[in-house]
Scaffold this motif. Sequence first.
Motif, mmCIF file in Angstrom:
data_model
loop_
_atom_site.group_PDB
_atom_site.id
_atom_site.type_symbol
_atom_site.label_atom_id
_atom_site.label_comp_id
_atom_site.label_asym_id
_atom_site.label_seq_id
_atom_site.Cartn_x
_atom_site.Cartn_y
_atom_site.Cartn_z
ATOM 1 N N PRO A 260 0.419 4.485 -1.066
ATOM 2 C CA PRO A 260 -0.061 5.752 -0.502
ATOM 3 C C PRO A 260 -0.029 5.757 1.026
ATOM 4 C CG PRO A 260 -1.556 4.978 -2.205
ATOM 5 C CD PRO A 260 -0.565 3.879 -1.979
ATOM 6 N N ARG A 261 -0.350 4.607 1.610
ATOM 7 C CA ARG A 261 -0.334 4.531 3.058
ATOM 8 C C ARG A 261 1.085 4.692 3.601
ATOM 9 N NH1 ARG A 261 -2.629 6.072 7.498
ATOM 10 N NH2 ARG A 261 -2.825 4.493 9.134
ATOM 11 N N ALA A 262 2.045 4.071 2.930
ATOM 12 C CA ALA A 262 3.431 4.206 3.366
ATOM 13 C C ALA A 262 3.864 5.668 3.306
ATOM 14 C CB ALA A 262 4.353 3.342 2.505
ATOM 15 N N ILE A 263 3.437 6.377 2.260
ATOM 16 C CA ILE A 263 3.759 7.808 2.164
ATOM 17 C C ILE A 263 3.121 8.560 3.320
ATOM 18 C CG2 ILE A 263 3.435 9.904 0.793
ATOM 19 C CD1 ILE A 263 3.391 8.098 -1.706
ATOM 20 N N SER A 264 1.862 8.228 3.597
ATOM 21 C CA SER A 264 1.154 8.971 4.637
ATOM 22 C C SER A 264 1.707 8.653 6.024
ATOM 23 C CB SER A 264 -0.344 8.687 4.590
ATOM 24 O OG SER A 264 -0.646 7.472 5.232
ATOM 25 N N ASN B 5 0.845 -1.193 0.000
ATOM 26 C CA ASN B 5 0.000 0.000 0.000
ATOM 27 C C ASN B 5 0.880 1.243 0.000
ATOM 28 O OD1 ASN B 5 -1.932 1.970 0.395
ATOM 29 N ND2 ASN B 5 -3.126 0.733 1.825
#
Lengths: 331, 257
Positions: free
Chosen positions: A210-214, A208
Amino acid sequence: MAGSTNESAIKQSIIQQRKSADRKKLILNLVLLAILLIAPAVLYPVFLMKILCFALFAVAFNLLLGFTGLLSFGHAAFLATGGYTTGYLLSTYANVSTEMGIIAGTAAATVLGLGFALVAIRRQGIYFAMITLALAQLVFFFLVQAPFTGGEDGMHGVPRGYLFGLVDLQNNTAMYYFVLAVFLFGYLLVQRTVNSPFGQVLKAIKQNEPRAISLGYNVNLYKVLAFVMSAGLAGLAGSVKTVVFQLASLNDAHWHMSGEVILMTLLGGTGTLLGPVVGAAFVVNLEYQLSQGALGDWVDAILGGIFIITVIAFRSGIVGEIQKFMKKNLS
Amino acid sequence: MSDQYVLETRGLVKEFKGFVAVDNVNLQVNKGHIHALIGPNGAGKTTVFNLLTKFLQPTRGKILFNGKDITSEKSAAIARQGIVRSFQISAVFPHMTALENVRIALQSFQGNTFHFWKSGRSLESLNDRCMELLDSVGLTEFADTTTVELAYGRKRALELATTLAMEPELLLLDEPTQGMGGEDVDGVVELIRKAAVGRSVLMVEHNLGVVSTLCDRITVLSQGAVLTEGDYKAVSSDPQVREVYMGTASSTAEVTE
């Protein structure tokens, strides 16, 4: 109070489970190691070395596809760059030792990998794959055109030389154990990496992004490092392969080779450590068997058919399907 | 001025090829508030979230976090400064255990995230803190369960635990109760209430029941622009708001698509 004792009981049983799983893995690995150690007594060492070189290549590729979620369609470039660099140095300079030639080939592929990664990493999915393919085609073009690469013929007669100036690598048995040691180094490095704190981040990015970025991860940096490692190990496989066959072959740079490593990895099982090894052994063996018989011209068609069946029916690959079966029936 | 707001946008605009998705939005989130962003589908709520966390680049306008201009920062940097978001679709790492999910968040503050040569065991020192966080959302017994096997409500609870592991100053929640049944909704409302202690929350929410019980202040978006702002009472009695939620007789009824 009751809650906390219950909790510690759960913890205990979890630790027990982990331990017994670790032990099973260790036993499996030891058995496989024993097979690899005695294999040259039964099978032709050069054939085994070919399998080990491709297995290392596929393991390196799988670090990207299986554990980071990046599909490179240009890995042939790293295999070939390692191979040609080593081949050129060992054929041209008599004072370059075999191990130095291999280290130099690996380093060249690593640097090339960094270049590829910096260009391609900003794109995702099919665009990422296409950029790596285009860059790999540039490398292929260079290897055909450059004056010192032997063009279509590749580089022949690369001397195997002596390992550390002591062991005569003309001896196939000695050569085999050297290749096995290199393979184990690469395999264990990848195993360590995917289980390390860094490997956890790679898995998170794959599952995931996007989740890692967030969660504050600058994901491109992690992808670049994984790509560079993968390219370096692919280069190592190419370097060793050149020494084994005393040949830096243009085939290694062809986009067919980039496709073949995808096939090996998917067939064996992406995202499993052993999968690419099994896949490489399967493909190399199949190609050999077919080339002996009347079906020699059909190798590509048969591999293509197997590829389609794998993708449609056995998406986890050979090792992945076995793992699933064991999980279902043995626990 | 800047002491009062944890987050402020000034003239925020996002255009997609001639279509204005977010139109001159001035949003102010008070420190310590739970602030709701509501509006009909397509009003631009999720786009605003994507702009705030820089998953999209604003066409114009400024974003201030504690009075500091963060408009040009990258997503990962914004997360590290203390604005952590959740997603509309539950954002978990499906093939990791619940504990590993939370640990990824804790790990991001450690210096070892590039250490590919270190054993995975080096992460075990974080496990106690992970268990505390899982405990706070009622997932203790699922620590070793692979996330993909968890029920939907539990995935959302896990997502919240992971977000809280970042110790965010401002929590951005994108439809935290979406797709949930009544019991799960109550559970999530309780979790958010607990999580909001000592921090600020900005949430997109369709369920007006949740908004009315949880939120201090509400901003209504319609067609990319701010329609009105105020507490629940003021907003729910605004005739303009009723009009955009066309056909909704009772303002406390759940608005669905």
